[in-house]
Design an enzyme around this catalytic site. Structure first.
Site, PDB file in Angstrom:
ATOM      1  N   LYS A 101       0.841  -1.222   0.000  1.00 35.90           N
ATOM      2  CA  LYS A 101       0.000   0.000   0.000  1.00 35.90           C
ATOM      3  C   LYS A 101       0.870   1.265   0.000  1.00 35.90           C
ATOM      4  O   LYS A 101       0.659   2.182  -0.777  1.00 35.90           O
ATOM      5  CB  LYS A 101      -0.912   0.048   1.244  1.00 35.90           C
ATOM      6  CG  LYS A 101      -1.816  -1.137   1.419  1.00 35.90           C
ATOM      7  CD  LYS A 101      -2.682  -1.003   2.671  1.00 35.90           C
ATOM      8  CE  LYS A 101      -1.921  -1.006   3.988  1.00 35.90           C
ATOM      9  NZ  LYS A 101      -1.238  -2.284   4.300  1.00 35.90           N
ATOM     10  N   ARG A 141      -9.330   1.301   9.500  1.00 32.83           N
ATOM     11  CA  ARG A 141      -8.795  -0.038   9.685  1.00 32.83           C
ATOM     12  C   ARG A 141      -9.720  -0.902  10.540  1.00 32.83           C
ATOM     13  O   ARG A 141      -9.432  -2.069  10.785  1.00 32.83           O
ATOM     14  CB  ARG A 141      -7.466   0.099  10.409  1.00 32.83           C
ATOM     15  CG  ARG A 141      -6.358  -0.781   9.933  1.00 32.83           C
ATOM     16  CD  ARG A 141      -5.165  -0.371  10.769  1.00 32.83           C
ATOM     17  NE  ARG A 141      -3.970  -1.053  10.463  1.00 32.83           N
ATOM     18  CZ  ARG A 141      -3.005  -0.565   9.683  1.00 32.83           C
ATOM     19  NH1 ARG A 141      -3.153   0.579   9.080  1.00 32.83           N
ATOM     20  NH2 ARG A 141      -1.913  -1.247   9.527  1.00 32.83           N
ATOM     21  N   ARG A 177      11.799  -6.115   4.457  1.00 34.56           N
ATOM     22  CA  ARG A 177      11.695  -4.646   4.374  1.00 34.56           C
ATOM     23  C   ARG A 177      12.745  -3.977   5.265  1.00 34.56           C
ATOM     24  O   ARG A 177      13.003  -4.388   6.386  1.00 34.56           O
ATOM     25  CB  ARG A 177      10.303  -4.190   4.828  1.00 34.56           C
ATOM     26  CG  ARG A 177      10.200  -2.674   4.878  1.00 34.56           C
ATOM     27  CD  ARG A 177       8.783  -2.175   4.938  1.00 34.56           C
ATOM     28  NE  ARG A 177       8.048  -2.718   6.078  1.00 34.56           N
ATOM     29  CZ  ARG A 177       6.750  -2.556   6.244  1.00 34.56           C
ATOM     30  NH1 ARG A 177       6.045  -1.895   5.354  1.00 34.56           N
ATOM     31  NH2 ARG A 177       6.146  -3.073   7.289  1.00 34.56           N
ATOM     32  N   ARG A 188       0.133  -9.231  13.403  1.00 34.52           N
ATOM     33  CA  ARG A 188      -0.479  -8.212  12.525  1.00 34.52           C
ATOM     34  C   ARG A 188      -1.412  -8.863  11.510  1.00 34.52           C
ATOM     35  O   ARG A 188      -2.468  -8.319  11.201  1.00 34.52           O
ATOM     36  CB  ARG A 188       0.620  -7.421  11.801  1.00 34.52           C
ATOM     37  CG  ARG A 188       1.300  -6.431  12.717  1.00 34.52           C
ATOM     38  CD  ARG A 188       2.624  -5.988  12.151  1.00 34.52           C
ATOM     39  NE  ARG A 188       2.494  -5.136  10.994  1.00 34.52           N
ATOM     40  CZ  ARG A 188       3.478  -4.919  10.119  1.00 34.52           C
ATOM     41  NH1 ARG A 188       4.646  -5.516  10.279  1.00 34.52           N
ATOM     42  NH2 ARG A 188       3.283  -4.120   9.110  1.00 34.52           N
TER      43      ARG A 188
HETATM   44  P1  AP5 Z   1       4.963  -1.533   1.827  1.00 37.15           P
HETATM   45  O1  AP5 Z   1       4.586  -0.682   0.669  1.00 37.15           O
HETATM   46  O2  AP5 Z   1       5.795  -0.943   2.913  1.00 37.15           O
HETATM   47  O3  AP5 Z   1       3.687  -2.290   2.383  1.00 37.15           O
HETATM   48  P2  AP5 Z   1       2.431  -1.749   3.212  1.00 37.15           P
HETATM   49  O4  AP5 Z   1       1.229  -2.402   2.674  1.00 37.15           O
HETATM   50  O5  AP5 Z   1       2.443  -0.253   3.257  1.00 37.15           O
HETATM   51  O6  AP5 Z   1       2.794  -2.408   4.590  1.00 37.15           O
HETATM   52  P3  AP5 Z   1       2.793  -1.861   6.081  1.00 37.15           P
HETATM   53  O7  AP5 Z   1       3.437  -2.931   6.891  1.00 37.15           O
HETATM   54  O8  AP5 Z   1       3.385  -0.488   6.205  1.00 37.15           O
HETATM   55  O9  AP5 Z   1       1.305  -1.794   6.370  1.00 37.15           O
HETATM   56  P4  AP5 Z   1       0.646  -1.945   7.694  1.00 37.15           P
HETATM   57  O10 AP5 Z   1      -0.735  -1.623   7.329  1.00 37.15           O
HETATM   58  O11 AP5 Z   1       0.831  -3.201   8.427  1.00 37.15           O
HETATM   59  O12 AP5 Z   1       1.456  -0.921   8.626  1.00 37.15           O
HETATM   60  P5  AP5 Z   1       1.222   0.610   8.994  1.00 37.15           P
HETATM   61  O13 AP5 Z   1       2.507   1.286   8.884  1.00 37.15           O
HETATM   62  O14 AP5 Z   1       0.030   1.151   8.292  1.00 37.15           O
HETATM   63  O15 AP5 Z   1       5.751  -2.825   1.216  1.00 37.15           O
HETATM   64  C1  AP5 Z   1       6.265  -3.827   2.077  1.00 37.15           C
HETATM   65  C2  AP5 Z   1       7.625  -4.297   1.519  1.00 37.15           C
HETATM   66  O16 AP5 Z   1       7.429  -4.942   0.257  1.00 37.15           O
HETATM   67  C3  AP5 Z   1       8.646  -3.181   1.260  1.00 37.15           C
HETATM   68  O17 AP5 Z   1       9.913  -3.658   1.566  1.00 37.15           O
HETATM   69  C4  AP5 Z   1       8.515  -2.909  -0.254  1.00 37.15           C
HETATM   70  O18 AP5 Z   1       9.739  -2.460  -0.784  1.00 37.15           O
HETATM   71  C5  AP5 Z   1       8.139  -4.279  -0.793  1.00 37.15           C
HETATM   72  N1  AP5 Z   1       7.228  -4.233  -1.927  1.00 37.15           N
HETATM   73  C6  AP5 Z   1       6.114  -3.438  -2.034  1.00 37.15           C
HETATM   74  N2  AP5 Z   1       5.471  -3.721  -3.177  1.00 37.15           N
HETATM   75  C7  AP5 Z   1       6.178  -4.726  -3.782  1.00 37.15           C
HETATM   76  C8  AP5 Z   1       5.980  -5.466  -4.986  1.00 37.15           C
HETATM   77  N3  AP5 Z   1       4.942  -5.222  -5.794  1.00 37.15           N
HETATM   78  N4  AP5 Z   1       6.876  -6.428  -5.288  1.00 37.15           N
HETATM   79  C9  AP5 Z   1       7.921  -6.696  -4.471  1.00 37.15           C
HETATM   80  N5  AP5 Z   1       8.164  -6.023  -3.325  1.00 37.15           N
HETATM   81  C10 AP5 Z   1       7.285  -5.058  -2.983  1.00 37.15           C
HETATM   82  O19 AP5 Z   1       0.799   0.463  10.518  1.00 37.15           O
HETATM   83  C11 AP5 Z   1       1.717   0.062  11.500  1.00 37.15           C
HETATM   84  C12 AP5 Z   1       1.011  -0.050  12.844  1.00 37.15           C
HETATM   85  O20 AP5 Z   1       0.482   1.236  13.230  1.00 37.15           O
HETATM   86  C13 AP5 Z   1      -0.218  -0.990  12.870  1.00 37.15           C
HETATM   87  O21 AP5 Z   1       0.139  -2.331  13.065  1.00 37.15           O
HETATM   88  C14 AP5 Z   1      -1.021  -0.391  14.043  1.00 37.15           C
HETATM   89  O22 AP5 Z   1      -0.491  -0.769  15.277  1.00 37.15           O
HETATM   90  C15 AP5 Z   1      -0.797   1.107  13.872  1.00 37.15           C
HETATM   91  N6  AP5 Z   1      -1.830   1.705  13.012  1.00 37.15           N
HETATM   92  C16 AP5 Z   1      -1.651   2.252  11.776  1.00 37.15           C
HETATM   93  N7  AP5 Z   1      -2.824   2.693  11.289  1.00 37.15           N
HETATM   94  C17 AP5 Z   1      -3.758   2.409  12.239  1.00 37.15           C
HETATM   95  C18 AP5 Z   1      -5.164   2.597  12.301  1.00 37.15           C
HETATM   96  N8  AP5 Z   1      -5.851   3.152  11.294  1.00 37.15           N
HETATM   97  N9  AP5 Z   1      -5.806   2.173  13.415  1.00 37.15           N
HETATM   98  C19 AP5 Z   1      -5.141   1.612  14.449  1.00 37.15           C
HETATM   99  N10 AP5 Z   1      -3.813   1.391  14.442  1.00 37.15           N
HETATM  100  C20 AP5 Z   1      -3.122   1.790  13.338  1.00 37.15           C
END
Ligand code: AP5
Length: 217
Positions: free
Chosen positions: A15, A90, A130, A174
């Site tokens: 994402k 979420r 990552r 997660r």
């Molecule tokens: P990346 O683009 O970083 O993936 P992502 O979907 O953004 O993954 P996240 O882990 O950041 O999402 P998340 O929702 O778990 O965490 P968030 O930060 O929102 O890609 C991942 C990897 O793959 C990278 O290395 C990239 O280079 C690689 N890649 C990408 N696309 C690729 C492709 N097509 N091919 C090959 N490689 C690829 O949230 C973190 C924490 O914050 C949560 O767990 C929670 O505790 C809290 N939080 C955040 N938002 C909320 C909310 N709304 N409510 C409550 N708690 C929240």
């Protein structure tokens, strides 16, 4: 005009990677609740202190904290002509709060929801490899998107780190949290007629092309 976007999907599906490109192409702010929360943690604010343990263990930060944080962010001037919400809503509670606070009966505040999907083994491989820059937040992957110099950020030269919640136990939690609390949003937005599914198993470029097509209609 499709300028109020939500990117939904499991952890590690890509994402954030796609959101950065789309926000730049469309000239709208990329609002990642994960990035904002990590910055609050880094600065040791009250919100950051309350959020840290939830984030490190792979759980969710309580709805009321996140909703208030997003509402504050959306009041800023740069959101007037649209926004890309990455990782929010979420939970169904967040979706309802968002609809009530931001939109109204005739305007839910979202034009399109892109739901990124990939099998668990792909997610686990992406999360496990990552690496992120603690200074400018650039994201890399040891296999698919390595930095030019070993473990150093291409953009600012800082040493790359592995996120606390990208450790194996936190990844498992997660994924469980996603299934239990977030997945039901797929049905919610499908029913609202705003959901478009994106197969996110291909390369970054292949997925970007699917996203472009989805946003062109
Ligand atoms: P990346 O683009 O970083 O993936 P992502 O979907 O953004 O993954 P996240 O882990 O950041 O999402 P998340 O929702 O778990 O965490 P968030 O930060 O929102 O890609 C991942 C990897 O793959 C990278 O290395 C990239 O280079 C690689 N890649 C990408 N696309 C690729 C492709 N097509 N091919 C090959 N490689 C690829 O949230 C973190 C924490 O914050 C949560 O767990 C929670 O505790 C809290 N939080 C955040 N938002 C909320 C909310 N709304 N409510 C409550 N708690 C929240």
């Amino acid at each position: 005009m499709t300028k109020r976007l939500v990117f939904l999907g499991p952890p590690g599906v890509g994402k954030g990677t796609q959101a950065k490109r789309v926000a730049e192409e469309h000239g709208i702010p990329h609002i990642s609740t994960g990035d904002i929360l990590r910055e609050e943690v880094r600065q040791e604010t009250d919100l950051g202190k309350q959020a840290k343990s939830h984030m490190d263990s792979g759980g969710l930060v309580p709805d009321e904290l996140v909703v208030a944080m997003v509402a504050r962010r959306l009041e800023q001037d740069d959101c007037r002509d649209g926004y890309l919400l990455d990782g929010f809503p979420r939970t169904i509670g967040q979706a309802h709060a968002f609809e009530n606070e931001i939109g109204g009966d005739d305007d839910p505040g979202v034009d399109k929801v892109l739901y990124f999907a990939a099998p668990d083994e792909v997610l686990i491989r992406r999360l496990g490899g990552r690496r992120t820059c603690p200074s400018c937040q650039a994201v890399y992957h040891v296999e698919t998107m390595p930095p030019k110099e070993d473990n150093l950020c291409d953009r600012c030269g800082a040493e790359l780190v592995q996120r606390e919640d990208d450790q194996p136990d936190a990844i498992k939690q997660r994924l469980r949290t996603y299934r239990e609390l977030t997945e039901e949003l797929i049905g919610h937005y499908r029913q609202a007629g705003t959901l478009v599914e994106i197969n996110s198993t291909g390369s970054v470029e292949q997925v970007a092309e699917l996203v472009r097509r989805a946003l062109a209609t």
